[in-house]
Scaffold this motif. Sequence first.
Motif, mmCIF file in Angstrom:
data_model
loop_
_atom_site.group_PDB
_atom_site.id
_atom_site.type_symbol
_atom_site.label_atom_id
_atom_site.label_comp_id
_atom_site.label_asym_id
_atom_site.label_seq_id
_atom_site.Cartn_x
_atom_site.Cartn_y
_atom_site.Cartn_z
ATOM 1 N N ALA A 204 120.848 -8.607 87.231
ATOM 2 C CA ALA A 204 120.924 -8.120 88.605
ATOM 3 C C ALA A 204 119.656 -8.477 89.372
ATOM 4 C CB ALA A 204 121.134 -6.612 88.618
ATOM 5 N N ALA A 205 118.527 -8.512 88.683
ATOM 6 C CA ALA A 205 117.237 -8.777 89.334
ATOM 7 C C ALA A 205 116.793 -10.218 89.084
ATOM 8 C CB ALA A 205 116.181 -7.813 88.814
ATOM 9 N N LEU A 206 116.347 -10.881 90.139
ATOM 10 C CA LEU A 206 115.858 -12.250 90.035
ATOM 11 C C LEU A 206 114.671 -12.342 89.086
ATOM 12 C CD1 LEU A 206 115.851 -15.201 90.924
ATOM 13 C CD2 LEU A 206 114.493 -14.528 92.917
ATOM 14 N N ASP A 207 113.752 -11.392 89.139
ATOM 15 C CA ASP A 207 112.571 -11.413 88.265
ATOM 16 C C ASP A 207 112.959 -11.404 86.788
ATOM 17 O OD1 ASP A 207 110.865 -11.507 90.429
ATOM 18 O OD2 ASP A 207 110.460 -9.351 90.429
ATOM 19 N N ASP A 208 113.983 -10.658 86.438
ATOM 20 C CA ASP A 208 114.450 -10.619 85.044
ATOM 21 C C ASP A 208 115.008 -11.978 84.628
ATOM 22 O OD1 ASP A 208 113.736 -7.944 84.866
ATOM 23 O OD2 ASP A 208 115.772 -7.220 85.288
ATOM 24 N N ALA A 209 115.768 -12.600 85.517
ATOM 25 C CA ALA A 209 116.342 -13.913 85.218
ATOM 26 C C ALA A 209 115.245 -14.964 85.067
ATOM 27 C CB ALA A 209 117.319 -14.322 86.318
ATOM 28 N N ILE A 210 114.211 -14.873 85.883
ATOM 29 C CA ILE A 210 113.087 -15.805 85.781
ATOM 30 C C ILE A 210 112.380 -15.635 84.447
ATOM 31 C CG2 ILE A 210 110.793 -16.325 86.704
ATOM 32 C CD1 ILE A 210 111.979 -15.694 89.507
ATOM 33 N N GLU A 211 112.102 -14.401 84.079
ATOM 34 C CA GLU A 211 111.402 -14.117 82.823
ATOM 35 C C GLU A 211 112.169 -14.663 81.618
ATOM 36 O OE1 GLU A 211 110.445 -10.221 80.125
ATOM 37 O OE2 GLU A 211 110.278 -9.998 82.305
ATOM 38 N N VAL A 212 113.473 -14.419 81.576
ATOM 39 C CA VAL A 212 114.289 -14.878 80.455
ATOM 40 C C VAL A 212 114.420 -16.405 80.475
ATOM 41 C CG1 VAL A 212 116.591 -14.796 79.420
ATOM 42 C CG2 VAL A 212 115.489 -12.703 80.202
ATOM 43 N N SER A 213 114.522 -17.006 81.649
ATOM 44 C CA SER A 213 114.601 -18.464 81.753
ATOM 45 C C SER A 213 113.354 -19.118 81.183
ATOM 46 C CB SER A 213 114.801 -18.891 83.208
ATOM 47 O OG SER A 213 116.033 -18.437 83.709
ATOM 48 N N LEU A 214 112.186 -18.576 81.496
ATOM 49 C CA LEU A 214 110.936 -19.117 80.963
ATOM 50 C C LEU A 214 110.874 -18.938 79.446
ATOM 51 C CD1 LEU A 214 108.392 -17.926 83.679
ATOM 52 C CD2 LEU A 214 109.306 -20.236 83.338
ATOM 53 N N ARG A 215 111.297 -17.785 78.966
ATOM 54 C CA ARG A 215 111.286 -17.528 77.523
ATOM 55 C C ARG A 215 112.232 -18.485 76.793
ATOM 56 N NH1 ARG A 215 112.725 -11.605 75.874
ATOM 57 N NH2 ARG A 215 113.424 -11.988 77.951
ATOM 58 N N LYS A 216 113.423 -18.724 77.348
ATOM 59 C CA LYS A 216 114.382 -19.649 76.736
ATOM 60 C C LYS A 216 113.843 -21.082 76.735
ATOM 61 C CE LYS A 216 117.839 -16.873 75.813
ATOM 62 N NZ LYS A 216 118.324 -16.617 74.455
ATOM 63 N N GLY A 217 113.171 -21.469 77.822
ATOM 64 C CA GLY A 217 112.572 -22.798 77.886
ATOM 65 C C GLY A 217 111.485 -22.971 76.835
ATOM 66 N N LYS A 218 110.644 -21.957 76.668
ATOM 67 C CA LYS A 218 109.600 -22.013 75.639
ATOM 68 C C LYS A 218 110.214 -22.080 74.243
ATOM 69 C CE LYS A 218 106.507 -18.776 76.229
ATOM 70 N NZ LYS A 218 105.678 -17.646 76.707
ATOM 71 N N GLN A 219 111.306 -21.359 74.046
ATOM 72 C CA GLN A 219 111.996 -21.380 72.761
ATOM 73 C C GLN A 219 112.537 -22.784 72.463
ATOM 74 O OE1 GLN A 219 115.344 -18.721 72.598
ATOM 75 N NE2 GLN A 219 115.656 -19.017 70.418
ATOM 76 N N LEU A 220 113.110 -23.442 73.459
ATOM 77 C CA LEU A 220 113.597 -24.813 73.285
ATOM 78 C C LEU A 220 112.466 -25.753 72.882
ATOM 79 C CD1 LEU A 220 116.036 -25.175 76.308
ATOM 80 C CD2 LEU A 220 116.642 -25.329 73.897
ATOM 81 N N VAL A 221 111.320 -25.619 73.540
ATOM 82 C CA VAL A 221 110.161 -26.463 73.228
ATOM 83 C C VAL A 221 109.710 -26.202 71.793
ATOM 84 C CG1 VAL A 221 107.718 -26.828 73.743
ATOM 85 C CG2 VAL A 221 109.377 -26.695 75.612
ATOM 86 N N ASP A 222 109.604 -24.942 71.414
ATOM 87 C CA ASP A 222 109.139 -24.598 70.064
ATOM 88 C C ASP A 222 110.093 -25.096 68.984
ATOM 89 O OD1 ASP A 222 106.926 -23.353 71.167
ATOM 90 O OD2 ASP A 222 107.783 -21.329 71.030
ATOM 91 N N GLU A 223 111.391 -25.014 69.234
ATOM 92 C CA GLU A 223 112.379 -25.394 68.236
ATOM 93 C C GLU A 223 112.625 -26.908 68.173
ATOM 94 O OE1 GLU A 223 115.873 -23.143 69.176
ATOM 95 O OE2 GLU A 223 115.018 -21.276 68.399
ATOM 96 N N GLN A 224 112.579 -27.594 69.328
ATOM 97 C CA GLN A 224 112.997 -28.988 69.359
ATOM 98 C C GLN A 224 111.895 -29.976 69.716
ATOM 99 O OE1 GLN A 224 116.724 -29.683 71.365
ATOM 100 N NE2 GLN A 224 117.407 -27.601 70.938
ATOM 101 N N GLY A 225 110.878 -29.544 70.413
ATOM 102 C CA GLY A 225 109.820 -30.465 70.823
ATOM 103 C C GLY A 225 110.381 -31.605 71.655
ATOM 104 N N GLU A 226 109.888 -32.822 71.424
ATOM 105 C CA GLU A 226 110.328 -33.985 72.205
ATOM 106 C C GLU A 226 111.755 -34.419 71.873
ATOM 107 O OE1 GLU A 226 107.507 -37.169 72.155
ATOM 108 O OE2 GLU A 226 105.933 -35.920 73.035
ATOM 109 N N ARG A 227 112.312 -33.918 70.768
ATOM 110 C CA ARG A 227 113.708 -34.247 70.438
ATOM 111 C C ARG A 227 114.661 -33.724 71.490
ATOM 112 N NH1 ARG A 227 114.940 -31.469 65.231
ATOM 113 N NH2 ARG A 227 113.461 -30.018 66.110
ATOM 114 N N ILE A 228 114.211 -32.794 72.303
ATOM 115 C CA ILE A 228 115.061 -32.230 73.342
ATOM 116 C C ILE A 228 115.544 -33.302 74.324
ATOM 117 C CG2 ILE A 228 113.264 -31.638 75.016
ATOM 118 C CD1 ILE A 228 114.643 -28.969 75.421
ATOM 119 N N PHE A 229 114.808 -34.387 74.428
ATOM 120 C CA PHE A 229 115.139 -35.444 75.381
ATOM 121 C C PHE A 229 116.018 -36.541 74.769
ATOM 122 C CE2 PHE A 229 110.797 -33.992 76.694
ATOM 123 C CZ PHE A 229 111.238 -33.205 77.728
ATOM 124 N N SER A 230 116.340 -36.428 73.494
ATOM 125 C CA SER A 230 117.154 -37.466 72.803
ATOM 126 C C SER A 230 118.617 -37.333 73.146
ATOM 127 C CB SER A 230 116.997 -37.339 71.304
ATOM 128 O OG SER A 230 115.662 -37.530 70.935
#
Length: 95
Positions: free
Chosen positions: A69-95
């Motif tokens: 419901a709140a934009l701030d919550d969506a921003i926080e979770v979006s950043l956390r999910k992005g960091k998780q992708l980087v941690d799990e996949q690194g540069e393979r994310i672009f393959s």
Amino acid sequence: MSFLKRLFGGGGAPEKADEPAGKEIEHNGFRVRATPFKEGGQFQTCGVVSKEIDGVVKEHRFIRADRFAALDDAIEVSLRKGKQLVDEQGERIFS
């Protein structure tokens, strides 16, 4: 008929903005940008992970089913999910 669909919440494209809705952070050499958009009266988790590799900026866009419901919550979770992708996949994310 399309007027009635829009009036009662049916049809139509999600309301996406070209500009980032929230903030952008750096994580392990990658840029993570939160770009949640409004869908069905709530903000959907969405973002972009990018990195410059050999002079070329590579991007990976992601959307998750989480809505808030709140934009701030969506921003926080979006950043956390992005960091998780980087941690799990690194540069393979672009393959």
